[in-house]
Design a protein around this motif. Structure first.
Motif: not given
Length: 369
Positions: A60-68
């Motif tokens: 939940s926390f890591s996916f919010s940082k990954y845009s590409e």
């Protein structure tokens, strides 16, 4: 935002894993440090689902940082975990540098983590929140109905034995017999971390993800901790009640076990969150946080150490015993007794890995997958 309480939760879980794994080799252990023989749940049975739950919260926390390149990250991580699990399975089965690919066990702890993480990640990225909840419910209910009501050739329907359950049957159809689990009564006719029973394990990851999403939208206050605890209690009640018709069973990874173990995970996370995030009481947790920051390294290295201690011998001929048994019998059990001896051996090993983790922490060595 980094959730320090999650690092501590991860550290507590890896510490518990090292403790129960090391003590379990001796055979004579205190009941809480042993898995339930079949139906039922001990504290030891909660360690594995806690790892899955933690992965979900972290998603939940890591996916919010990954845009590409998020899918590349997911597939790479899943592949590394699966291969690492195969390497651990094959390490020193015959010789220290020999990997017998003809009968290496296909599934295992890291393999299940890999697959559950992979499919939960895809579900999270492809489905809206409502669809994610529907999927979680469908997986649990579908697994329950399948295991209880679809007949298995030569066994019938609803047979929940090691080799007669529907999951073991499907595993035998998909995985060559030489690559199934060979101990604990399975005799390559099933697997406690089998392919089919990985399906409900996906929900452990999703439960963690739902929890992480909820935490991210809540204030850092006691009411958030209370909310986590109430959700946890609710899961415990639902899981325990469901267990009347579909028994709580780690080796089958039953739906009731998923909900029950998620309840305990929520309660432990609530306690860590309240103490660390809300009350800022952190001194007690530093050792666990240090271990949690290098969890995969400690997991892998601790398993390798156990294999080395069990495979190496002290003495020659038929009287030679494993290094593990020699240390256990001569240093611990000889004066502390069998139960205390296995516990103390495991505790000393845990302190050893804490020292290793501390040295890595001081050098800023953080191994990530």
């Amino acid at each position: 935002m980094r959730l320090s309480s999650l690092d501590v939760f991860r550290g507590i879980t890896i510490a518990a894993m090292i403790l129960v794994n090391m003590a379990g080799v001796a055979g004579e252990v205190y009941p809480p440090l042993a898995h339930a023989d079949w139906h039922g749940c001990t504290p030891t049975d909660l360690v594995f689902p806690f790892f899955l739950f933690i992965i979900g919260v972290a998603m939940s926390f890591s996916f919010s940082k990954y845009s590409e390149k998020v899918y590349l990250r997911i597939f790479r991580r899943a592949a590394i975990l699966f291969v690492l699990g195969l390497l651990l399975n094959g390490f020193w089965n015959q010789g220290i540098w020999t990997f017998d690919l003809s009968n290496i066990r296909m599934m295992g702890v890291l393999q299940r983590i890999s697959l559950a993480y992979l499919f939960a990640s895809i579900a999270v990225l492809k489905l809206p929140p409502k669809g994610q909840w529907i999927l979680a419910g469908a997986l649990l209910i579908g697994y329950w109905l399948t295991m209880m009501y679809i007949p298995v050739p030569d066994y019938g329907a609803g047979v929940l034995t090691r080799t007669g359950n529907f999951g073991a049957y499907i595993d035998r159809l998909i995985i060559p017999q030489a690559h199934l689990y060979a101990a604990d009564g399975y005799e390559r006719l099933g697997d406690p971390e089998g392919l089919f029973s990985t399906i409900p394990a996906i929900v452990n990851v999703l439960a963690g993800y739902f929890t992480g999403e909820w935490i991210r939208n809540q204030p850092v206050k006691t009411r958030t901790s209370i909310g986590l605890a109430l959700f946890g209690i609710g899961c415990l009640i639902i899981g325990w009640t469901w267990g009347w018709t579909f028994p709580i069973n780690k080796k089958l990874w039953t739906s009731s076990y998923v909900v029950f173990s998620s309840g305990w995970a929520l309660l432990l996370l609530a306690a860590c969150y309240e103490l660390i995030e809300v009350r800022q009481i952190r001194r007690w947790s530093k050792a666990f946080e240090i271990m949690g920051l290098n969890a995969i390294a400690l997991f892998t290295a601790s398993i390798l150490l156990i294999k080395i201690l069990v495979r190496t011998k002290i003495g020659t001929g038929e009287t030679a015993i494993s290094t593990y048994n020699w240390i256990y019998q001569n240093i611990f059990a000889s004066w502390a007794g069998t139960l205390n001896g296995s516990f103390l051996f495991a505790l000393v090993t845990l302190l050893f890995w804490l020292a290793i983790a501390y040295l890595m922490y001081r050098q800023s060595w953080f191994l990530k997958v």
